[in-house]
Scaffold this motif. Sequence first.
Motif, mmCIF file in Angstrom:
data_model
loop_
_atom_site.group_PDB
_atom_site.id
_atom_site.type_symbol
_atom_site.label_atom_id
_atom_site.label_comp_id
_atom_site.label_asym_id
_atom_site.label_seq_id
_atom_site.Cartn_x
_atom_site.Cartn_y
_atom_site.Cartn_z
ATOM 1 N N LEU A 210 11.535 -2.706 -0.526
ATOM 2 C CA LEU A 210 10.658 -2.727 0.642
ATOM 3 C C LEU A 210 9.449 -1.828 0.425
ATOM 4 N N ILE A 211 8.270 -2.315 0.805
ATOM 5 C CA ILE A 211 7.055 -1.504 0.787
ATOM 6 C C ILE A 211 6.307 -1.739 2.089
ATOM 7 N N GLY A 212 6.178 -0.698 2.902
ATOM 8 C CA GLY A 212 5.399 -0.751 4.134
ATOM 9 C C GLY A 212 4.042 -0.117 3.900
ATOM 10 N N ILE A 213 2.971 -0.792 4.348
ATOM 11 C CA ILE A 213 1.626 -0.307 4.022
ATOM 12 C C ILE A 213 0.750 -0.038 5.242
ATOM 13 N N ASP A 214 1.306 -0.098 6.457
ATOM 14 C CA ASP A 214 0.528 0.238 7.653
ATOM 15 C C ASP A 214 0.561 1.749 7.839
ATOM 16 N N CYS A 215 -0.463 2.414 7.361
ATOM 17 C CA CYS A 215 -0.514 3.881 7.407
ATOM 18 C C CYS A 215 -1.247 4.408 8.637
ATOM 19 N N GLY A 216 -1.265 3.617 9.705
ATOM 20 C CA GLY A 216 -1.805 4.090 10.988
ATOM 21 C C GLY A 216 -3.296 4.303 10.980
ATOM 22 N N CYS A 217 -4.019 3.391 10.319
ATOM 23 C CA CYS A 217 -5.460 3.530 10.142
ATOM 24 C C CYS A 217 -6.201 3.880 11.433
ATOM 25 N N VAL A 218 -5.853 3.246 12.542
ATOM 26 C CA VAL A 218 -6.613 3.396 13.785
ATOM 27 C C VAL A 218 -6.131 4.562 14.631
ATOM 28 N N TYR A 219 -4.992 5.156 14.280
ATOM 29 C CA TYR A 219 -4.417 6.230 15.091
ATOM 30 C C TYR A 219 -4.915 7.602 14.651
ATOM 31 N N SER A 220 -4.797 8.555 15.540
ATOM 32 C CA SER A 220 -5.195 9.920 15.228
ATOM 33 C C SER A 220 -4.408 10.436 14.024
ATOM 34 N N GLY A 221 -5.107 10.900 13.031
ATOM 35 C CA GLY A 221 -4.456 11.413 11.828
ATOM 36 C C GLY A 221 -4.057 10.349 10.836
ATOM 37 N N GLY A 222 -4.207 9.073 11.212
ATOM 38 C CA GLY A 222 -3.784 7.994 10.328
ATOM 39 C C GLY A 222 -4.789 7.717 9.227
ATOM 40 N N ARG A 223 -4.349 6.930 8.261
ATOM 41 C CA ARG A 223 -5.204 6.583 7.130
ATOM 42 C C ARG A 223 -5.096 5.085 6.851
ATOM 43 N N LEU A 224 -6.068 4.577 6.123
ATOM 44 C CA LEU A 224 -5.957 3.229 5.576
ATOM 45 C C LEU A 224 -5.344 3.342 4.194
ATOM 46 N N GLY A 225 -4.221 2.666 3.999
ATOM 47 C CA GLY A 225 -3.570 2.667 2.697
ATOM 48 C C GLY A 225 -3.818 1.356 1.977
ATOM 49 N N CYS A 226 -3.917 1.425 0.670
ATOM 50 C CA CYS A 226 -4.114 0.244 -0.159
ATOM 51 C C CYS A 226 -3.266 0.410 -1.409
ATOM 52 N N LEU A 227 -2.598 -0.658 -1.811
ATOM 53 C CA LEU A 227 -1.700 -0.617 -2.966
ATOM 54 C C LEU A 227 -2.164 -1.617 -4.011
ATOM 55 N N CYS A 228 -2.280 -1.175 -5.256
ATOM 56 C CA CYS A 228 -2.582 -2.061 -6.369
ATOM 57 C C CYS A 228 -1.263 -2.606 -6.913
ATOM 58 N N LEU A 229 -1.065 -3.899 -6.855
ATOM 59 C CA LEU A 229 0.207 -4.489 -7.269
ATOM 60 C C LEU A 229 0.349 -4.556 -8.789
ATOM 61 N N ASP A 230 -0.743 -4.443 -9.502
ATOM 62 C CA ASP A 230 -0.669 -4.416 -10.969
ATOM 63 C C ASP A 230 -0.081 -3.098 -11.472
ATOM 64 N N THR A 231 -0.563 -1.999 -10.897
ATOM 65 C CA THR A 231 -0.172 -0.670 -11.377
ATOM 66 C C THR A 231 0.726 0.082 -10.406
ATOM 67 N N MET A 232 0.836 -0.421 -9.163
ATOM 68 C CA MET A 232 1.559 0.224 -8.055
ATOM 69 C C MET A 232 0.923 1.554 -7.666
ATOM 70 N N GLU A 233 -0.341 1.715 -7.972
ATOM 71 C CA GLU A 233 -1.087 2.921 -7.590
ATOM 72 C C GLU A 233 -1.481 2.824 -6.126
ATOM 73 N N GLU A 234 -1.425 3.952 -5.422
ATOM 74 C CA GLU A 234 -1.780 4.012 -4.008
ATOM 75 C C GLU A 234 -3.156 4.620 -3.827
ATOM 76 N N PHE A 235 -3.888 4.096 -2.849
ATOM 77 C CA PHE A 235 -5.215 4.605 -2.509
ATOM 78 C C PHE A 235 -5.274 4.823 -1.002
ATOM 79 N N TYR A 236 -6.074 5.820 -0.578
ATOM 80 C CA TYR A 236 -6.168 6.134 0.842
ATOM 81 C C TYR A 236 -7.606 6.484 1.217
ATOM 82 N N THR A 237 -7.986 6.078 2.437
ATOM 83 C CA THR A 237 -9.249 6.546 3.025
ATOM 84 C C THR A 237 -8.965 6.975 4.453
#
Length: 237
Positions: A210-237
């Motif tokens: 299981l991989i959940g990727i809703d990192c609460g972008c719109v909520y206070s303190g939340g972030r936008l998460g993005c996952l590269c499926l080739d490398t499984m590297e995580e990115f955040y803004t």
Amino acid sequence: MIYVMSDLHGCYEKYRAMLETIRFAEEDALYVLGDVLDRGPDGFKILLDMADRPNVTGLLGNHELLAAAVLPALLRTMGRGTERPLDETEQKQMREWIQNGGRTSILQFLQFNEEEMERICKYLPKLSAYEEITVQGRKFVLVHAGFEHFSAARPLEDYDLEELLFCRPDPEAAYFPDKILVFGHTPTRLLHRQSGEPGLPDRIFRRGTLIGIDCGCVYSGGRLGCLCLDTMEEFYT
């Protein structure tokens, strides 16, 4: 490279910042797992950007489902010489959308010109309910929320939209023995809490297949998460 993100909820600046962060290029592919709309102010702006990119595949979220039910009727009420008010069912759908954070989206939609409105209404039905892809030998199932009433013997096409767009997956469950389920909808802060990891920053949730990727972008303190499926590297803004 192939990327996934989810639950942008109108956060256009975070979306654009993420594309810069991952250096998203024409040879890359991006899957957006629904809930681009509502709560934040610029959901339709994101949808229009996605519609202009042939290497971006949008999946249906519960908020897009609400919008798709209402927008054609809303456009009809604005028709020149052919106006007809919302009927009782359409009024109920409109109230439900507003109650679920749709007010900001409706206000933005009404600011668009006729051509932009038509583009949005044509793009929404193109959103996928789910996608199955293979990346670097790993099989992935991409969906907005999960699979309610799940059975390993049940074909994916047998699930209806209610089961795909509104459920809350069990973070301890193993849905597919040979596939990785990637989903949004449930903020990962809740998944971490359910798994005995409270207090963690909003980050991508990984547990077994299981991989959940809703990192609460719109909520206070939340972030936008993005996952590269080739490398499984995580990115955040």
